[in-house]
Structure formats: C-alpha cells, structure tokens
Enzyme design. Sequence first.
Site, PDB file in Angstrom:
ATOM      1  N   SER A 186       3.782   6.843  -5.313  1.00 18.30           N
ATOM      2  CA  SER A 186       3.639   6.106  -4.062  1.00 18.30           C
ATOM      3  C   SER A 186       4.215   6.862  -2.870  1.00 18.30           C
ATOM      4  O   SER A 186       3.888   6.543  -1.722  1.00 18.30           O
ATOM      5  CB  SER A 186       4.318   4.736  -4.182  1.00 18.30           C
ATOM      6  OG  SER A 186       5.668   4.873  -4.584  1.00 18.30           O
ATOM      7  N   ASP A 239      13.137  -2.792  -0.235  1.00 21.53           N
ATOM      8  CA  ASP A 239      12.512  -1.491  -0.511  1.00 21.53           C
ATOM      9  C   ASP A 239      13.310  -0.421   0.225  1.00 21.53           C
ATOM     10  O   ASP A 239      13.206  -0.283   1.447  1.00 21.53           O
ATOM     11  CB  ASP A 239      11.058  -1.480  -0.051  1.00 21.53           C
ATOM     12  CG  ASP A 239      10.361  -0.151  -0.338  1.00 21.53           C
ATOM     13  OD1 ASP A 239      11.033   0.779  -0.817  1.00 21.53           O
ATOM     14  OD2 ASP A 239       9.147  -0.047  -0.062  1.00 21.53           O
ATOM     15  N   HIS A 270      10.579   3.691  -0.133  1.00 21.33           N
ATOM     16  CA  HIS A 270       9.492   4.088   0.751  1.00 21.33           C
ATOM     17  C   HIS A 270       9.968   4.051   2.201  1.00 21.33           C
ATOM     18  O   HIS A 270      11.084   3.635   2.481  1.00 21.33           O
ATOM     19  CB  HIS A 270       8.290   3.173   0.543  1.00 21.33           C
ATOM     20  CG  HIS A 270       7.815   3.141  -0.870  1.00 21.33           C
ATOM     21  ND1 HIS A 270       8.179   2.145  -1.761  1.00 21.33           N
ATOM     22  CD2 HIS A 270       7.045   4.005  -1.567  1.00 21.33           C
ATOM     23  CE1 HIS A 270       7.637   2.389  -2.936  1.00 21.33           C
ATOM     24  NE2 HIS A 270       6.947   3.519  -2.853  1.00 21.33           N
TER      25      HIS A 270
END
Length: 430
Positions: free
Chosen positions: A148, A398, A401
């Site tokens: 990702s 998160d 990211h």
Amino acid sequence: MRITNPFKDQSLSFSLTKRLIPWTLYAILPIALLRLYFYPLPFLPSPVTELPNSNHITFISHAEKEQAFETPCDYFNGKWIRDRRGPLYNGTTCGTIKEGQNCINHGRPDSGYLYWRWKPNQCNLPRFEPNTFLQLIENKHVAFVGDSMARNQLESLLCLLATASTPNLVHRNGEDNKFRRWHFPSHNVSVSVYWSPFLVHGVEKSNSGPNHNELYLDHVDERWAGDMDQMDLIVLSIGHWFLHPAVYYEGDSVLGCHYCPGLNHTEIGFYDVLRKALRTTLNSVVDRRGGKGNGIDVIVTTFSPAHFEGEWDKAGACPKIKPYRNGEKQLEGMDAEMRKIEIEEVEDAQEKANKFGGIRLEALDVTKLALLRPDGHPGPYMYPFPFANGVQERVQNDCVHWCLPGPIDTWNEIFLELLKKWEEHSRTEE
C-alpha cells in the site's frame, strides 16, 4: 658659459625611444608566444543574456562532466523547513486520493503539516514540475509495484501530474482497486499500480484460510511480472507486510517462519526473508529484460517508518503536528535494518545489471526524511470526522500511510530529480 637647448635634448631622447620600441617588441613577441604555448590563458566568457524559457547549449569539459557525476547532490540527508507556498493540490482538486488518506476532507483540524519542505544539506530540492515529469516519461509505461505504500506514492504522483494533465482510468481489476491503470493522452503516458505486498509469489492470510501469509521466496509474483515486457519504468516498494506472521518456502521445502506459534517450523524472523524476496525480484528483472537486450529502469523506494505511539488502536496514536527537529530523532533499530537491506540489494543488482547494459537501478532512499515526519499520517482521520460525537475510548489510527497532500509528495519530487539525472547521463553518452 654654454647654454643647453632643452628642446633639442627632448628631441634626441624621443628619437632614441622611437628606435628602441620596435626592437623591444621584436624581443618580447617570441617570449610571449612561447609563454602562451606552454601556459595558455583561459578564455573569459562574454556576458550572456537569456530570454525566459530560451533554449541554450552550455559546453563543459570532460573533466567537469566527470566531476559533476562523481559528486551528485545527496537528496536524502537534510532537514524539513517551513514553506509558505503549501502543496500543489488539495483533496478537492485531485479526484484520485484514497478516502483513507484524504485527511483534509475527513476533518483534520490542523493544516500546519502541509507547509513544510525538505531541504537537502548540499543543495535545493526543486518544486515538482508536472510538465517536466510527463515529458521525461513520454510514450512510456510507469508501474508502481508492491504494497500500500507503493499505492500511496502512486496516488501522490497522480495528483501532482493532474495539475498539468488529466489522467483517464483505463483499467481496473481486483478488489479494492488493487490493479489499476491510468492514461495521460497529452503525453501518451500510462501509469499503473500492481498489488504485490511481497513482490515474490505469496498467499495472503484470509478469514477462510490460514491465519498467516505464505511466501515462496524463489518465485517472483507473476501477477505483475507477467506484464514486465510492457513496462518501461518500475517503482518497487515493500516492507510492512513482512512484519506479519508468515511461513516461508524455498523450492518445495519450508525454510522457516515468523511468529508462527503452534506450527512445527523454525522461527527465522523476517530480515533475511526481505533480502531474499528483493533479490529474487531484482534478479528476475535483470534476467528477463537484460537477457533480451531490452533495457528497463527500476527504482526501489526504501522502507517508510511508522509512527505509532502506544497501542495502535487507541486515540492519539500519532498525535504530533510538527516534524522532528534535526537531531531529535535517530534512524535505528528495525527501520535502519530494513533500509540497509534494501540499499545493499539495489547495489548488488546494479553490479549484475552493468554486465548487460540498458538497465538502470537506483534506490529512492526516503527512510530518513520519512522518519522525521510523525505529523504527516492520517491518524484517526483515516475515517471521516472521527470525533464528531465526542472523543471515543478506542479509535483506530493510521500511522503508516501518508495524508494526501503531505510528506509523500516529496518522494515524487526526488523521483523527478532521479529522472532528470538519468536523462542528463543519456545525453552526455550520445
């Protein structure tokens, strides 16, 4: 008493000087010519006035070229400084941002994280120029392959390029859009993303299958490698998925595992496994493209550290709103080891690729500059307005990211500088 005529003396002196001047010049001229022959003087350039955007040619010596290539700017060591200009795009102007990274639209209240710029120690990192990037990859296919983080970098690049040219989504396959391709008609450029969190063949854990990943370290993942002949530039990015429980295979035998209680396998960690997976991948690229005499460019984006504070599923897991100051945070432990492995494998692959020619490999070494940006993650704003009903006891964060726009745009600014350097090398070799 004798009277001397001063005008007559002056006339005699002038006459004598007039006779001596030619003989003096005749004597000096050979000496001057010998001096210029053995010690030539440099020519001073005349002032040049350039019009904006005018094309010009600068001639430099072979020695100057070699010196320039031997001492390139190190874009990977520096510090973050304030930048009032802010990003080139936002969550409204770019339509390809993944929801989980659209921090502004999800209600993140602070915006200071958008106003920092990476300043290398030895030079300046230019602001991203979308038209220049598109020109350098004109008529080419650029593929982002990996986990990702590869997708995060791809989406950043799409937003940056979209400020100059609109991309069209021309291919979509797989759940969660894990295999997609866009086309920029203005420059006949294709940009793709291929989901392959190990780069080698792997079976991901699932609710219906085993609760661990299975990696086959000696076989590249054909979901992306099968399209390799269609690619001109590959950007590889892996790391975080190697931290998950897994069983590793080499040939038909189990090599070992990582965090696999209850299974009768030897615990071997994940560092050597990461190395083997990357080596298999880079060797496959060199063998398949170099062996055919068909060149390709490969960039490996190094490991991007996470910034969890405390338990990952509690509020405030990455609460910082400013970068670390220079010297406040050191690259160490797992982050340093992951980066070291990736850099070493790129260097080894470069040596092998040199035997074939036409293959360029380079590391996009973002680990250090990413480490200094704990403020750039979505945190709880991976979900829209997570505190609309008050502060929850447990909120998933998160801290892996990056918000878009955000620090990861810098990855692509350095990416552009690598392309410029490659283009300059190509011109000087012609």
